[in-house]
Write an enzyme that holds these catalytic residues in place. Structure first.
Site, PDB file in Angstrom:
ATOM      1  N   ASN A  94       0.866  -1.186   0.000  1.00 24.29           N
ATOM      2  CA  ASN A  94       0.000   0.000   0.000  1.00 24.29           C
ATOM      3  C   ASN A  94       0.901   1.234   0.000  1.00 24.29           C
ATOM      4  O   ASN A  94       1.476   1.581   1.026  1.00 24.29           O
ATOM      5  CB  ASN A  94      -0.898  -0.034   1.247  1.00 24.29           C
ATOM      6  CG  ASN A  94      -1.744   1.217   1.387  1.00 24.29           C
ATOM      7  OD1 ASN A  94      -1.817   2.039   0.468  1.00 24.29           O
ATOM      8  ND2 ASN A  94      -2.394   1.365   2.525  1.00 24.29           N
ATOM      9  N   TRP A  95       1.001   1.882  -1.162  1.00 25.80           N
ATOM     10  CA  TRP A  95       1.899   3.045  -1.277  1.00 25.80           C
ATOM     11  C   TRP A  95       1.333   4.266  -0.568  1.00 25.80           C
ATOM     12  O   TRP A  95       2.025   5.247  -0.388  1.00 25.80           O
ATOM     13  CB  TRP A  95       2.129   3.381  -2.750  1.00 25.80           C
ATOM     14  CG  TRP A  95       2.931   2.375  -3.523  1.00 25.80           C
ATOM     15  CD1 TRP A  95       3.230   1.080  -3.155  1.00 25.80           C
ATOM     16  CD2 TRP A  95       3.531   2.573  -4.803  1.00 25.80           C
ATOM     17  NE1 TRP A  95       3.985   0.483  -4.136  1.00 25.80           N
ATOM     18  CE2 TRP A  95       4.185   1.363  -5.166  1.00 25.80           C
ATOM     19  CE3 TRP A  95       3.576   3.645  -5.698  1.00 25.80           C
ATOM     20  CZ2 TRP A  95       4.875   1.211  -6.363  1.00 25.80           C
ATOM     21  CZ3 TRP A  95       4.265   3.498  -6.898  1.00 25.80           C
ATOM     22  CH2 TRP A  95       4.912   2.293  -7.222  1.00 25.80           C
ATOM     23  N   LYS A  96       0.039   4.220  -0.215  1.00 28.26           N
ATOM     24  CA  LYS A  96      -0.643   5.393   0.367  1.00 28.26           C
ATOM     25  C   LYS A  96      -0.448   6.594  -0.565  1.00 28.26           C
ATOM     26  O   LYS A  96      -0.422   6.407  -1.776  1.00 28.26           O
ATOM     27  CB  LYS A  96      -0.145   5.634   1.798  1.00 28.26           C
ATOM     28  CG  LYS A  96      -0.211   4.355   2.638  1.00 28.26           C
ATOM     29  CD  LYS A  96      -0.036   4.568   4.095  1.00 28.26           C
ATOM     30  CE  LYS A  96      -0.176   3.234   4.822  1.00 28.26           C
ATOM     31  NZ  LYS A  96      -0.080   3.351   6.264  1.00 28.26           N
ATOM     32  N   HIS A 108      -9.531   1.110   5.079  1.00 28.22           N
ATOM     33  CA  HIS A 108      -8.247   1.345   5.754  1.00 28.22           C
ATOM     34  C   HIS A 108      -8.469   2.334   6.900  1.00 28.22           C
ATOM     35  O   HIS A 108      -9.279   3.257   6.784  1.00 28.22           O
ATOM     36  CB  HIS A 108      -7.219   1.893   4.758  1.00 28.22           C
ATOM     37  CG  HIS A 108      -5.825   1.876   5.314  1.00 28.22           C
ATOM     38  ND1 HIS A 108      -5.388   2.823   6.210  1.00 28.22           N
ATOM     39  CD2 HIS A 108      -4.798   1.010   5.135  1.00 28.22           C
ATOM     40  CE1 HIS A 108      -4.135   2.530   6.556  1.00 28.22           C
ATOM     41  NE2 HIS A 108      -3.749   1.447   5.915  1.00 28.22           N
ATOM     42  N   GLU A 139      -4.998  -4.637  10.843  1.00 31.23           N
ATOM     43  CA  GLU A 139      -3.978  -3.598  10.996  1.00 31.23           C
ATOM     44  C   GLU A 139      -4.253  -2.818  12.282  1.00 31.23           C
ATOM     45  O   GLU A 139      -5.068  -1.879  12.280  1.00 31.23           O
ATOM     46  CB  GLU A 139      -4.021  -2.627   9.813  1.00 31.23           C
ATOM     47  CG  GLU A 139      -3.664  -3.245   8.489  1.00 31.23           C
ATOM     48  CD  GLU A 139      -3.136  -2.209   7.501  1.00 31.23           C
ATOM     49  OE1 GLU A 139      -2.054  -2.424   6.956  1.00 31.23           O
ATOM     50  OE2 GLU A 139      -3.795  -1.174   7.309  1.00 31.23           O
ATOM     51  N   GLY A 183       2.971   2.580  10.774  1.00 26.81           N
ATOM     52  CA  GLY A 183       3.966   3.647  10.606  1.00 26.81           C
ATOM     53  C   GLY A 183       4.687   4.024  11.888  1.00 26.81           C
ATOM     54  O   GLY A 183       5.333   5.073  11.955  1.00 26.81           O
ATOM     55  N   SER A 240       3.796  -1.792  10.296  1.00 29.51           N
ATOM     56  CA  SER A 240       5.252  -1.816  10.474  1.00 29.51           C
ATOM     57  C   SER A 240       5.888  -3.162  10.112  1.00 29.51           C
ATOM     58  O   SER A 240       6.853  -3.579  10.744  1.00 29.51           O
ATOM     59  CB  SER A 240       5.625  -1.411  11.910  1.00 29.51           C
ATOM     60  OG  SER A 240       5.212  -0.080  12.165  1.00 29.51           O
ATOM     61  N   GLY A 283       2.972  -0.980   4.250  1.00 26.22           N
ATOM     62  CA  GLY A 283       2.983   0.432   3.875  1.00 26.22           C
ATOM     63  C   GLY A 283       4.387   0.871   3.494  1.00 26.22           C
ATOM     64  O   GLY A 283       4.871   0.581   2.399  1.00 26.22           O
ATOM     65  N   GLY A 284       5.073   1.545   4.417  1.00 21.50           N
ATOM     66  CA  GLY A 284       6.378   2.157   4.143  1.00 21.50           C
ATOM     67  C   GLY A 284       7.374   1.251   3.435  1.00 21.50           C
ATOM     68  O   GLY A 284       8.018   1.666   2.460  1.00 21.50           O
TER      69      GLY A 284
END
Ligand code: 13P
Length: 251
Positions: A8-10, A94, A164, A170, A213, A234-235
């Site tokens: 998920n690049w957000k 989300h 999540e 994050g 994370s 994510g990140g």
């Protein structure tokens, strides 16, 4: 059943990243990667990612959709259009959308139902906040979100649930593998209960992802945890080598 690793690049990335990261990933993944892989870039990059992923096993997903097929909804994107441009997945519910856009369980359910109708696999997200966790409400919150957000139709194979915990997103904090196993077990039980006999018979085939994370350094233990069928990343999904380490860590 292969694990599913979703990136998920957000609201990150640009055309240059869409080309370089995805081309690199496509080479590594080839046609038979260890896990099923889906990339969820911001909507304007979907077609660039699709082009860079062409010929590989990488699948395309969006980060949200509207519940209607079409109409006067400025700024929204329908599940049908996402399908038309090559998506096979869409994230719904989300926690960032629930928090930033006030999305309710009922709205998430309508979006997931639209995704199924359009031929997409919805990745339905649930997770408790830090305050809810500290008050000992995790089980209650997950049950409420799941019961409210899972569409009435759709087999265990046609949708995905992502757990999540909001406090792990994050932050560099992750839930313990014991906590993850417990919540994933609960999700499977609730899913079986809300869907009647058909769903309870299929419940072992429901894919439940953990997110929050996940990195190359902690992926192996999370992905080997009982009841975990993949990760929503994510990140780390914006870093080719780290994302690839996660994929390679799948059991
Ligand atoms: P991070 O992996 O950056 O914690 O994000 C998790 C997430 O929200 C994926 O949807």
């Amino acid at each position: 059943m292969k694990h599913l690793i979703a990136g998920n690049w957000k609201m990150n990335g640009d055309q240059a990243l869409a080309k370089s990261l995805v081309a690199g990933l496509a080479v590594k993944a080839g046609t038979k990667p260890k896990a099923d892989i889906v990339l969820c870039p911001p909507a304007p990059l979907l077609q660039a990612v699709a082009a860079a992923a062409s010929g590989s096993a990488l699948a395309l997903g969006a980060q949200d959709c509207h519940a209607d097929e079409k109409g006067a909804h400025t700024g929204d994107v329908s599940a049908w259009l996402l399908k038309d441009i090559g998506c096979s997945f869409v994230i719904v519910g989300h926690s960032e959308r629930r928090a930033d856009h006030g999305e309710s369980d009922a709205l998430v359910k309508a979006k997931a139902a639209a995704a199924l109708k359009a031929g997409l696999t919805p990745i339905i997200c649930v997770g408790e906040t830090d305050a809810e966790r500290n008050r000992g409400e995790t089980t209650r919150v997950i049950a409420r979100q799941l019961t409210g957000s899972i569409p009435d139709l759709g087999s265990a194979l046609s949708l995905v649930v992502a757990y999540e915990p909001v406090w792990a997103i994050g932050t560099g904090r992750t839930a313990t593998t014991a906590d993850i196993a417990a919540v994933h077990g609960q999700i499977r039980e609730v899913f079986a209960a809300v869907g009647g006999t058909a769903r309870s018979a299929q419940v072992e085939t429901l894919r439940i992802l953990y997110g929050g994370s996940v990195k190359g350094s902690n992926a192996a233990s999370i992905l080997a945890t009982h009841g975990v069928n993949g990760a929503l990343v994510g990140g780390a999904s914006l870093d080719l080598e780290d994302f690839w380490r996660i994929i390679e860590a799948c059991p």
